[in-house]
Design an enzyme around this catalytic site. Structure first.
Site: not given
Ligand code: NAP
Length: 523
Positions: A260, A299
């Site tokens: 997602e 999102c």
């Molecule tokens: P993100 O930076 O991609 O991080 C998402 C998750 O991935 C966090 O828990 C992060 O952990 C983890 N992560 C990062 N690198 C990883 C790795 N190498 N191995 C395992 N896990 C890893 O996104 P965000 O800044 O939290 O969220 C914002 C984005 O999410 C926006 O682009 C938004 O559109 C999207 N979003 C989408 C939805 C949907 O349902 N489609 C819903 C909500 C948000 P850490 O925090 O520990 O780095």
């Protein structure tokens, strides 16, 4: 200072080494720190497979439904405390915090109800029937029946920072009802709420041992250890999603992945909308809600607003006028309606995104600079003003590429035709949700056919339903959540459909009488 621990293999593990800081984004005051260093991820999976899986698998639909109901009740009984934490760590207004916490409780409740109806339909049978028994050849006794059987694996959930409660428990609700043990990893920066919910859950004993583990901090080598029956459900940015899909071994072992990711959701106002009419004011309301709720960090929030050329100036004015009633600041201060964005990095990303998108047009209100927030010290807090960008010429430039994950929309004039409106939806390269506002059925019909392939969810607002629809940014457990292309190509929720990710569809072929007897169905 709170040290977030990980709930793994039946114990609380306190990580050492480098600690990540969690702050209050309205004041920048430190709140907590987290690290998962030292967690033995092989043991995490063994615990889930050895204890959680057999325990959850042996439970009936009715027992799992009751478990979900009790988890929902547990969180509801701590609702005030959870709302407070969400306000502190997430920069949420109270309404934003409710959206997250009540969303989690509501989704657990919705899946508890689904479990009850499955129990009524299926009794002790552990599978779900898919369609009816078919005669496969001319031989009358040779029949085929599709069914879903629960997989024998662990569900790993990695969540985004914006919904620590809902994100964690909408996924948990579905996985648990399907019988899967989960290992959940909230985004570190806002993990306080998920951590507290995990504390409540661990102390309650409501979920069987090994059925729920929570990792606060890095996921370490957890993902590279997943096997053929395990799954990863990821929510976050497109970049991280793409990287995690390529986790070493995933392709070879066929680890199931649901992504997602980010999304350039749009709204398209039909040419029949009248200034100040029902369609018009609903669209204005939706745009303003999505810009201000959770400070635009959903999102599903609207990012692109397409308005017929003849109406665009008035529409823009109506949005700007409605935004004037909003106050940016510390959400704990009375009168504040828009909190800060969640982290310093978010502030950098949002302001850079506004700058990049506005370079092809002009800022109508707001801007790409940090502002001071009401009730916070000058220079402190990650505040941005709700920002409207006007782009003429069908929105050339990066508006269709850059997701500004904050309180900002771009207004794009278009010619009013369904062909151009739908093409504009498609330029987002796949979105979670978009909305069209019109009473013209032919126009809406063409939007469905031409815009639908780009969307996971499509809201069609006509005058008679305008006062009844939810805002497009609201995800309901009964409809699928996910979207094609850059939105990740995933699908969650959607009532019974959500369970399929944690189950295997198997086509049974055999003696239809024997199959009928085993499955307990009319053959
Ligand atoms: P993100 O930076 O991609 O991080 C998402 C998750 O991935 C966090 O828990 C992060 O952990 C983890 N992560 C990062 N690198 C990883 C790795 N190498 N191995 C395992 N896990 C890893 O996104 P965000 O800044 O939290 O969220 C914002 C984005 O999410 C926006 O682009 C938004 O559109 C999207 N979003 C989408 C939805 C949907 O349902 N489609 C819903 C909500 C948000 P850490 O925090 O520990 O780095």
């Amino acid at each position: 200072m709170i040290r977030l621990k990980s709930w793994v293999y039946g114990t609380w593990h306190e990580g050492n080494g480098k600690l990540a800081a969690l702050v209050n984004p309205a004041t920048e005051a430190p709140l907590a720190e987290a690290s998962s260093e030292g967690v033995d991820f092989a043991r995490v999976l063994d615990h889930a497979r050895g204890q959680g899986l057999p325990a959850l698998s042996s439970m009936s639909w009715a027992e799992r439904a009751l478990m979900l109901k009790n988890v929902a009740k547990l969180f509801h009984s701590h609702r005030e405390e959870l709302l407070d934490l969400a306000q502190q760590n997430g920069g949420n207004t109270r309404g934003d915090a409710k959206f997250d916490i009540d969303g989690a409780i509501g989704t657990l409740g919705a899946y508890a109800s689904l479990g009850e109806s499955l129990a009524a339909k299926l009794g002790d049978r552990k599978f779900i029937l898919d369609g009816e028994m078919a005669q496969l050849t001319r031989a009358p006794r040779f029949g085929g029946q599709h069914l879903w059987v629960p997989r024998k694996g662990v569900a790993v959930h990695v969540n985004a920072f914006n919904f620590p409660a809902w994100g964690t428990f909408e996924k948990a609700a579905v996985a648990w009802l399907a019988g899967a043990p989960i290992v959940s990893k909230p985004a570190t920066a806002t993990a306080l709420v998920a951590f507290r919910m995990a504390e409540l859950l661990a102390a309650s004993g409501l979920v069987p041992e090994g059925g729920f583990q929570l990792v606060c901090g890095s996921a370490g080598d957890l993902l590279s250890r997943l096997g053929a029956q395990d799954s990863l459900a990821f929510t976050g940015s497109n970049n991280t999603g793409a990287m995690l899909r390529n986790t070493p071994g995933f392709a070879e072992r066929g680890v199931r992945v649901n992504v997602e990711a980010d999304s350039l959701n749009a709204v398209v106002l039909g040419p029949d909308a009248e200034i100040g009419g029902e369609l018009w004011s609903t669209a204005v309301r939706h745009v303003v809600t999505d810009m201000t709720q959770k400070t635009g960090q959903k999102c599903t929030a609207i990012r692109r607003v397409a308005v017929p050329e003849s109406l665009v100036n008035e529409f823009q004015e109506a949005v700007v006028e409605a935004l004037a009633a909003h106050v940016v600041g510390n959400p704990l201060v009375v009168g504040v309606t828009v909190g800060p964005v969640a982290t310093a990095q978010q502030l950098r990303d949002v302001t850079a995104g506004i700058r990049a998108v506005a370079a092809s047009g002009r800022v109508v209100t707001g801007g790409a600079e940090r502002v001071d927030g009401r009730g916070s010290d000058a220079g402190k807090g990650y505040f941005v003003s709700p920002t409207v960008i006007r782009l003429d010429g069908a929105g050339a430039g990066p508006v269709h590429d850059i997701e500004v994950f904050g309180p900002s929309v771009s207004i794009l004039p278009y010619d009013g035709s369904a062909a151009e409106g739908a093409a504009l939806l498609g330029r987002g390269q796949g979105s979670l949700v978009s909305t069209a506002y019109s009473d013209d059925r032919a126009w809406l019909g063409q939007m469905i056919v031409d815009g639908g392939p780009w969307l996971g969810r499509f809201m069609l607002v006509s005058s008679k339903v305008a006062d009844q629809v939810t805002a497009p940014g609201m995800v309901l457990p009964s409809c699928v959540h996910g979207g094609p292309g850059r939105a990740g190509g995933g699908e969650e929720l959607g009532h019974e459909r959500g369970l399929e990710f944690y189950m295997q569809r198997t086509a049974l072929q055999g003696d239809r009488v024997v199959l009928g007897k085993i499955l307990g169905i009319e053959a």
